[in-house]
Motif scaffolding. Structure first.
Motif, PDB file in Angstrom:
ATOM      1  N   VAL A 257     -97.488  18.495  51.595  1.00  0.00           N
ATOM      2  CA  VAL A 257     -97.199  19.866  51.562  1.00  0.00           C
ATOM      3  C   VAL A 257     -97.983  20.477  52.681  1.00  0.00           C
ATOM      4  N   MET A 258     -99.106  20.318  53.215  1.00  0.00           N
ATOM      5  CA  MET A 258     -99.547  20.856  54.376  1.00  0.00           C
ATOM      6  C   MET A 258     -98.780  20.502  55.589  1.00  0.00           C
TER       7      MET A 258
ATOM      8  N   GLU B   2    -115.971  21.220  45.301  1.00  0.00           N
ATOM      9  CA  GLU B   2    -117.193  21.757  44.745  1.00  0.00           C
ATOM     10  C   GLU B   2    -118.010  20.633  44.178  1.00  0.00           C
TER      11      GLU B   2
ATOM     12  N   GLY C 240    -103.071  30.318  45.680  1.00  0.00           N
ATOM     13  CA  GLY C 240    -103.269  28.728  46.259  1.00  0.00           C
ATOM     14  C   GLY C 240    -103.942  28.947  47.385  1.00  0.00           C
ATOM     15  N   PHE C 241    -103.546  27.876  48.122  1.00  0.00           N
ATOM     16  CA  PHE C 241    -104.069  27.769  49.559  1.00  0.00           C
ATOM     17  C   PHE C 241    -103.006  27.933  50.299  1.00  0.00           C
TER      18      PHE C 241
ATOM     19  N   ARG D  92    -113.251  28.834  36.710  1.00  0.00           N
ATOM     20  CA  ARG D  92    -114.366  28.045  36.102  1.00  0.00           C
ATOM     21  C   ARG D  92    -115.552  28.818  35.692  1.00  0.00           C
TER      22      ARG D  92
ATOM     23  N   ARG E 202    -114.022  29.658  49.231  1.00  0.00           N
ATOM     24  CA  ARG E 202    -112.948  28.870  49.631  1.00  0.00           C
ATOM     25  C   ARG E 202    -112.213  28.130  48.583  1.00  0.00           C
ATOM     26  N   ALA E 203    -112.570  28.755  47.428  1.00  0.00           N
ATOM     27  CA  ALA E 203    -111.764  28.473  45.920  1.00  0.00           C
ATOM     28  C   ALA E 203    -110.739  28.816  45.683  1.00  0.00           C
ATOM     29  N   PRO E 204    -109.626  28.492  45.526  1.00  0.00           N
ATOM     30  CA  PRO E 204    -108.297  28.919  45.500  1.00  0.00           C
ATOM     31  C   PRO E 204    -108.358  29.824  44.161  1.00  0.00           C
TER      32      PRO E 204
ATOM     33  N   ARG F 150    -106.036  30.578  40.984  1.00  0.00           N
ATOM     34  CA  ARG F 150    -104.381  30.291  40.964  1.00  0.00           C
ATOM     35  C   ARG F 150    -104.041  31.284  39.701  1.00  0.00           C
TER      36      ARG F 150
ATOM     37  N   GLU G 204    -109.633  20.422  44.522  1.00  0.00           N
ATOM     38  CA  GLU G 204    -108.456  21.199  44.391  1.00  0.00           C
ATOM     39  C   GLU G 204    -107.650  20.704  45.816  1.00  0.00           C
ATOM     40  N   SER G 205    -106.313  20.360  45.303  1.00  0.00           N
ATOM     41  CA  SER G 205    -105.478  20.160  46.599  1.00  0.00           C
ATOM     42  C   SER G 205    -104.527  21.519  46.659  1.00  0.00           C
ATOM     43  N   VAL G 206    -103.473  21.387  47.402  1.00  0.00           N
ATOM     44  CA  VAL G 206    -102.720  22.482  47.619  1.00  0.00           C
ATOM     45  C   VAL G 206    -101.898  22.583  46.281  1.00  0.00           C
TER      46      VAL G 206
ATOM     47  N   VAL H  97    -117.346  19.154  51.726  1.00  0.00           N
ATOM     48  CA  VAL H  97    -117.233  20.632  51.457  1.00  0.00           C
ATOM     49  C   VAL H  97    -116.691  21.389  52.597  1.00  0.00           C
ATOM     50  N   GLU H  98    -117.380  21.039  53.611  1.00  0.00           N
ATOM     51  CA  GLU H  98    -117.153  21.613  54.889  1.00  0.00           C
ATOM     52  C   GLU H  98    -115.732  21.279  55.355  1.00  0.00           C
TER      53      GLU H  98
ATOM     54  N   ASP I 252    -102.736  17.077  49.530  1.00  0.00           N
ATOM     55  CA  ASP I 252    -104.021  17.810  50.586  1.00  0.00           C
ATOM     56  C   ASP I 252    -105.046  18.515  50.055  1.00  0.00           C
ATOM     57  N   VAL I 253    -105.875  17.977  50.214  1.00  0.00           N
ATOM     58  CA  VAL I 253    -107.177  18.684  49.434  1.00  0.00           C
ATOM     59  C   VAL I 253    -107.752  19.689  50.253  1.00  0.00           C
ATOM     60  N   VAL I 254    -107.997  20.852  49.554  1.00  0.00           N
ATOM     61  CA  VAL I 254    -108.057  21.978  50.281  1.00  0.00           C
ATOM     62  C   VAL I 254    -109.507  22.641  49.898  1.00  0.00           C
ATOM     63  N   PHE I 255    -110.282  22.224  48.793  1.00  0.00           N
ATOM     64  CA  PHE I 255    -111.536  22.534  48.425  1.00  0.00           C
ATOM     65  C   PHE I 255    -111.986  21.298  47.428  1.00  0.00           C
TER      66      PHE I 255
ATOM     67  N   ALA J 249    -103.003  21.564  42.869  1.00  0.00           N
ATOM     68  CA  ALA J 249    -103.822  21.897  41.703  1.00  0.00           C
ATOM     69  C   ALA J 249    -105.167  21.585  41.755  1.00  0.00           C
ATOM     70  N   ALA J 250    -105.939  22.250  40.552  1.00  0.00           N
ATOM     71  CA  ALA J 250    -107.390  21.944  40.569  1.00  0.00           C
ATOM     72  C   ALA J 250    -107.359  20.511  39.566  1.00  0.00           C
TER      73      ALA J 250
ATOM     74  N   VAL K 253    -115.424  19.344  41.392  1.00  0.00           N
ATOM     75  CA  VAL K 253    -114.163  20.018  41.165  1.00  0.00           C
ATOM     76  C   VAL K 253    -113.401  19.663  42.503  1.00  0.00           C
TER      77      VAL K 253
END
Lengths: 376, 119
Positions: free
Chosen positions: A36-37, B36, A326-327, A356, A300-302, A304, B54-56, B78-79, B31-34, B58-59, B52
């Motif tokens: 996707v990215m 925790e 989303g992102f 959450r 940074r947390a999406p 949704r 999260e990808s583009v 995380v960074e 693709d992982v975006v987040f 879903a979580a 946790v």
């Protein structure tokens, strides 16, 4: 469960290594091996090819032979000026219900002797039935079943498509044209669902895969799945029916009043005369109780779809919720759209999304998140 | 190396275990975006939602594979969450835990069994 339908590009998707998912009754590619990215970025930087053959293509032909009669008839079900649309031009609109909600959104074009509509896949049968009920006396209404639809989006879309149909270079945003090509007659509009310059191309079903292959032969063009289609349209601030807009949201709540021309508003020459006019025109004058806004999470947390929104870190009553989120790969950060009370629908207002069980801060922002690059 | 049915890998090192997600899981997520991660020092029970991802698209939750305590987390993911896609079974480990009972490791799949599990 009913069997999933396939578009004319189904075999090509498999060849390209797509991951397929059910979507609106069709088996559709959600992503290709690039992911996707990369697909998202490729569309913004070069050109992306999307199979949108699941969408509905509908022809409205006036029985009288006069296009004005079809245009006037369509104005009975959309709050948009159809009579004011010139030949060779396309416009955005929506079907409304008696409560002023949005049954579906659509693109419609003036093609000289008929109107050409493109509607959402999930609603296309309902839209057809709605049109037959309300316009059947004045119009011959045909769902075009034998044509595929391909979108080509991004800064290199024009160059790539011009190799096949050179005339597209002279089109501007929201123009439509019928162009003959090696792949038969193409019905082309300069529009899309990504915020990028680009085209939607209706092509005879059996020739669609060859056209797609010819476009993909250009190294600037890559296949793009539904995953990136969603993140692209979200960055562009564009609504997805069934999520950001539906039968319970009015066009003014959805911040779509820009699509309602003066001629259909209070005091206009063709004021009202569409379902839900009292509510919708009243809301244009006096404001709607809630508005669709852009939301930028601070962390940074999406956030949704469905994320409840709160005005404070405590308090139990949500003020609204996220309808798409989303992102954003081009923004490099999470982003969302949702509804908030009108008095809070101002840029810079801080609110909290509950993710959450934690209230995370976010800021209301204008839409789109990223300026469109249409060729006007 | 051991593997869970939740697509985590467990690498024993002395009296602790390093935990991450498998390449198969990373590919499925996209693709992982987040990311925790838990606080070091947190006491965890098997199947607790400890992290946790999260990808583009879903979580997803990362479940604690065993009872024990979190002793170290990998702030680098995380960074830069994209590391999870680049090197899920190496640089992009998630956390190090001290299991209450190291022998609980024996219950998990070895590499051959995991390969069969994912088909």
């Amino acid at each position: 469960m009913t069997e999933l339908k396939r578009t004319d590009l189904f075999d090509l998707h498999h060849e390209l290594g797509a991951r397929m998912v059910p979507f609106a009754g069709y088996e559709m590619p959600v992503q290709y091996p690039a992911g996707v990215m990369r697909e998202h970025r490729h569309t913004r930087e070069k050109a992306g090819l999307f199979d949108v053959g699941h969408m509905g293509q509908i022809i409205l032909k006036p029985r009288s032979g006069h296009l004005e009669d079809a245009a006037a008839a369509l104005e009975r079900v959309v709050p948009v000026s159809v009579l004011g649309l010139k030949e060779g031009r396309q416009r955005y609109g929506f079907f409304t219900n008696d409560d002023g909600g949005i049954l579906d959104d659509l693109m419609f074009a003036n093609r000289g002797d008929h109107l050409f509509l493109v509607v959402n896949a999930a609603n296309k049968q309902a839209d057809l039935a709605h049109l037959l009920t309300h316009l059947g006396d004045e119009c011959e209404i045909e769902m075009v079943e034998k044509r595929a639809l391909i979108a080509l989006q991004g800064p290199e879309a024009e160059t790539a498509l011009a190799r096949i149909a050179s005339d597209v270079a002279s089109m501007r945003f929201m123009d439509v044209a019928v162009i003959s090509s090696d792949f038969g007659e193409l019905w082309i509009s300069r529009s899309g669902y990504t915020g990028e310059d680009g085209f939607e191309i209706s092509v005879e079903g059996p020739r669609a895969a060859d056209l797609a292959r010819a476009l993909l032969a250009d190294p600037a063009v890559a296949p793009i799945g539904l995953g990136a289609r969603d993140s692209l349209r979200l960055e562009a601030g564009l609504c997805l029916h069934g999520h950001d807009i539906d039968a319970t949201t009015s066009p003014v709540e959805a911040s779509l009043e820009w699509a309602i021309q003066k001629v259909r508003r209070k005091g206009g020459a063709r004021e009202g005369g569409f379902p839900g006019a009292t509510r919708i025109l009243g809301e244009i004058e006096n404001g709607a109780p809630r508005r669709r806004v852009g939301i930028l999470p601070e962390g940074r947390a999406p956030m949704r779809e469905g994320t409840p929104l709160f005005a404070e870190t405590d308090g139990n009553t949500p003020i609204g919720h996220v309808t798409s989120g989303g992102f954003g790969p081009s923004l490099g950060r999470p982003l969302a759209m949702g509804y908030v009370p009108a008095e809070l629908a101002r840029e810079g207002i801080r609110l909290f999304g509950e993710v959450r069980s934690r209230r995370l801060p976010a800021t209301i922002t204008g839409l789109p998140f990223r300026a469109a690059t249409y060729k006007r | 190396m051991k593997y869970t049915e939740e697509h985590e890998w467990l690498r024993p090192e002395g009296d602790s275990v390093v935990v991450g997600i498998t390449r198969h899981a990373a590919e499925q997520l996209g693709d992982v975006v987040f990311v925790e991660l838990p606080e070091p020092g947190t006491t965890i029970s098997k199947d607790d939602e400890v992290a946790v991802i999260e990808s583009v698209k879903a979580a997803s939750d990362i479940l604690a594979p065993m009872d024990g305590e979190i002793v170290e987390v990998n702030e680098a993911i995380v960074e830069e969450p994209g590391k999870v896609n680049d090197d899920p079974e190496g640089e992009a480990w998630f956390f190090r835990m001290k299991p209450a009972d190291m022998s609980a490791l024996d219950d998990f799949m070895d590499e051959a069994a995991y390969r069969e599990f994912i088909g």
